[in-house]
Design an enzyme around this catalytic site. Structure first.
Site, mmCIF file in Angstrom:
data_model
loop_
_atom_site.group_PDB
_atom_site.id
_atom_site.type_symbol
_atom_site.label_atom_id
_atom_site.label_comp_id
_atom_site.label_asym_id
_atom_site.label_seq_id
_atom_site.Cartn_x
_atom_site.Cartn_y
_atom_site.Cartn_z
ATOM 1 N N ASN A 210 0.990 -5.337 -10.128
ATOM 2 C CA ASN A 210 2.410 -5.536 -9.787
ATOM 3 C C ASN A 210 2.708 -7.038 -9.848
ATOM 4 O O ASN A 210 1.784 -7.855 -9.917
ATOM 5 C CB ASN A 210 2.710 -4.957 -8.403
ATOM 6 C CG ASN A 210 1.895 -5.636 -7.332
ATOM 7 O OD1 ASN A 210 2.106 -6.797 -7.022
ATOM 8 N ND2 ASN A 210 0.919 -4.931 -6.789
ATOM 9 N N LYS A 338 5.637 3.069 9.189
ATOM 10 C CA LYS A 338 4.423 2.322 8.822
ATOM 11 C C LYS A 338 3.836 1.623 10.054
ATOM 12 O O LYS A 338 2.621 1.475 10.161
ATOM 13 C CB LYS A 338 4.731 1.308 7.714
ATOM 14 C CG LYS A 338 4.978 1.983 6.358
ATOM 15 C CD LYS A 338 5.334 0.998 5.264
ATOM 16 C CE LYS A 338 5.907 1.730 4.051
ATOM 17 N NZ LYS A 338 6.471 0.850 3.034
ATOM 18 N N LYS A 342 0.052 2.712 10.848
ATOM 19 C CA LYS A 342 -0.981 1.704 10.566
ATOM 20 C C LYS A 342 -1.345 0.895 11.804
ATOM 21 O O LYS A 342 -2.074 -0.090 11.717
ATOM 22 C CB LYS A 342 -0.504 0.792 9.424
ATOM 23 C CG LYS A 342 -0.095 1.582 8.165
ATOM 24 C CD LYS A 342 0.084 0.719 6.940
ATOM 25 C CE LYS A 342 0.718 1.510 5.805
ATOM 26 N NZ LYS A 342 0.490 0.952 4.487
HETATM 27 N N1 CTP Z 1 -1.100 -1.797 2.020
HETATM 28 C C1 CTP Z 1 -2.481 -1.791 2.020
HETATM 29 N N2 CTP Z 1 -3.149 -0.970 1.177
HETATM 30 C C2 CTP Z 1 -2.502 -0.164 0.333
HETATM 31 C C3 CTP Z 1 -1.089 -0.164 0.309
HETATM 32 C C4 CTP Z 1 -0.411 -0.994 1.169
HETATM 33 O O1 CTP Z 1 -3.086 -2.543 2.779
HETATM 34 N N3 CTP Z 1 -3.174 0.624 -0.493
HETATM 35 C C5 CTP Z 1 -0.382 -2.665 2.980
HETATM 36 C C6 CTP Z 1 0.438 -3.760 2.348
HETATM 37 O O2 CTP Z 1 -0.324 -4.960 2.247
HETATM 38 C C7 CTP Z 1 1.596 -3.917 3.309
HETATM 39 C C8 CTP Z 1 1.736 -2.541 3.917
HETATM 40 O O3 CTP Z 1 0.511 -1.859 3.674
HETATM 41 O O4 CTP Z 1 1.300 -4.815 4.351
HETATM 42 C C9 CTP Z 1 2.875 -1.711 3.389
HETATM 43 O O5 CTP Z 1 2.834 -1.636 1.987
HETATM 44 P P1 CTP Z 1 3.972 -0.859 1.176
HETATM 45 O O6 CTP Z 1 3.629 -0.937 -0.289
HETATM 46 O O7 CTP Z 1 5.312 -1.285 1.615
HETATM 47 O O8 CTP Z 1 3.841 0.619 1.704
HETATM 48 P P2 CTP Z 1 2.770 1.737 1.507
HETATM 49 O O9 CTP Z 1 2.025 1.883 2.790
HETATM 50 O O10 CTP Z 1 1.945 1.478 0.283
HETATM 51 O O11 CTP Z 1 3.660 3.036 1.308
HETATM 52 P P3 CTP Z 1 4.759 3.345 0.158
HETATM 53 O O12 CTP Z 1 4.285 2.627 -1.089
HETATM 54 O O13 CTP Z 1 4.759 4.804 0.058
HETATM 55 O O14 CTP Z 1 6.065 2.770 0.678
#
Ligand code: CTP
Length: 400
Positions: A210, A338, A342
């Protein structure tokens, strides 16, 4: 956190060099930070910039004369007593040498001798003058008595020479001044910050990722360091320099990030998860480059580990855990989920549907939401500003 130079009385001493014009910018920028500025110019400085220029810029009378009949008090003593900081910018070789040897034949030198304020000197001169042993000895003398020197930069000098002698960058001078008054409110904290974009490889040359730049992680690192914390970074791919911190580990995949983090997780008092971690990885990673003529092409993916969720499941009592959330819809509702899922203390909810917000940009449209469901809307702000607000929030949690 309160701006450290807000309301400080700064006396800006301008001496007679071509870089004197840069001091105009310095005076404005210090005022923008909330400082009160009084300018004192030497006679030679007035040959490069007029007193009127500084008077308009600062809104205050500019002092140039040791024996000003319009002053009711002895001006050098009053200016010496009321200043928190004196910055000499630019400082010529002659001025530095006089100051180092206690000569007081003008208003500015008298103020310096009579004052107990902190002093910063920013030399600017021809490279040979700067490197001259007499000047260097005088600079050493000043350092010995506690004067802070902001060294000139290397570059093309006004006199035509190339070398060290160019006035330090004005923004750098501002940063140094701010740092001087920054309270080390987080000096007992050890912070882990993750930043940048992870990469999941399909084969040795192809990956899914990304556009995260790491700017947010860098801004956070700088802010927590300023406040005295120890800062370690674990980052995926970034466009910024992260070598400025206590420890920096570069990783590719989410699994690698988790592996590195779990090793030292217990040693951190704060974990901030600003990295954009990929949610999916390839089911099979090919050792060799996949040839293009295979068909049909079916590439299977599977869910990645949620690194933040893993950290949340191991969170200790005193650890503060902060997550980020990138959303295009139902920002608050999704981000609150979240926090629970988390086990976070708070989340920085980023509305990436807004113009100017999101991966790779210098700003984000954010809300800070804590575990008690309290919401602070920050709106569209620079990542530096957001980092300051996050650090403020951490300070608040520690004070509660
Ligand atoms: N994160 C992580 N590991 C992943 C995905 C996300 O540690 N595999 C962490 C990111 O660093 C961030 C938080 O979780 O601090 C939220 O990430 P985000 O991409 O907004 O959400 P997701 O939990 O991945 O859920 P979604 O993509 O469904 O919104």
């Amino acid at each position: 956190m309160k701006n450290s130079i807000k309301d400080k009385n700064i006396l800006l001493g301008v001496t007679g060099g071509i870089a004197a014009y840069k001091s105009c910018d310095l005076s404005r920028k210090l005022m923008k930070e909330g400082a009160k500025i009084n300018v004192v110019m030497t006679e030679n400085a007035e040959k490069f910039v007029t007193a009127l220029t500084f008077q308009y810029l600062t809104g205050n009378k500019v002092h140039t004369n040791m024996y000003d009949e319009s002053e009711s008090k002895i001006s050098h003593i009053e200016l010496a007593d009321t200043s928190d900081l004196i910055i000499i910018c630019p400082a010529t070789a002659s001025f530095i040498s006089k100051y180092a040897n206690g000569v007081a034949d003008n208003l500015l030198l008298n103020i310096l001798l009579a004052s107990k304020a902190d002093v910063i000197v920013c030399p600017a001169m021809n490279v040979n003058m700067y490197e001259n042993k007499i000047v260097q000895e005088n600079i050493k003398k000043l350092i010995k008595v506690g004067v802070q020197i902001i060294e000139p930069e290397k570059g093309e000098l006004a006199c035509g020479w190339v070398g060290k002698g160019k006035l330090a960058d004005i923004d750098l001078i501002i940063e140094i001044v701010k740092k001087k008054y920054q309270k080390k409110t987080l000096k007992n904290e050890s912070v882990l910050i993750t930043a940048g974009a992870t990469r999941e490889y399909l084969d040795p040359v192809r990956f899914i990722s990304n556009p995260s730049s790491g700017i947010m992680g860098q801004a956070l690192g700088s802010e927590f360091k300023k406040r005295g914390a120890k800062v370690d970074i674990v980052a995926g791919h970034t466009d910024v320099n992260l070598n400025l911190f206590d420890h920096y580990t570069k990783v590719d995949s989410a699994d690698e990030m988790k592996k590195i983090i779990s090793k030292k997780l217990k040693s951190y008092s704060i974990v901030i998860k600003a990295a954009a971690v990929g949610d999916f990885k390839f089911k099979n990673k090919n050792k060799n480059k996949i040839k293009k003529d295979i068909s049909p092409i079916v590439i299977e993916m599977e869910k990645n580990i949620d690194v933040l969720k893993f950290i949340g499941s191991r969170k200790t009592k005193n650890q503060i855990l902060i997550g980020f959330s990138a959303e295009t819809e139902k920002i608050l509702v999704n981000s609150k989920k979240k926090i629970e899922n988390k086990n976070l203390d708070f989340i920085v909810a980023n509305d990436i549907s807004k113009n100017g917000s999101g991966f790779g940009s210098d700003s984000n449209f954010t809300y800070l939401i804590n575990s008690k469901n309290e919401i602070k809307k920050l709106g569209l702000k620079s990542k530096k500003y957001i980092a300051e607000k996050i650090a403020d929030e951490v300070e608040k949690i520690r004070q509660d």
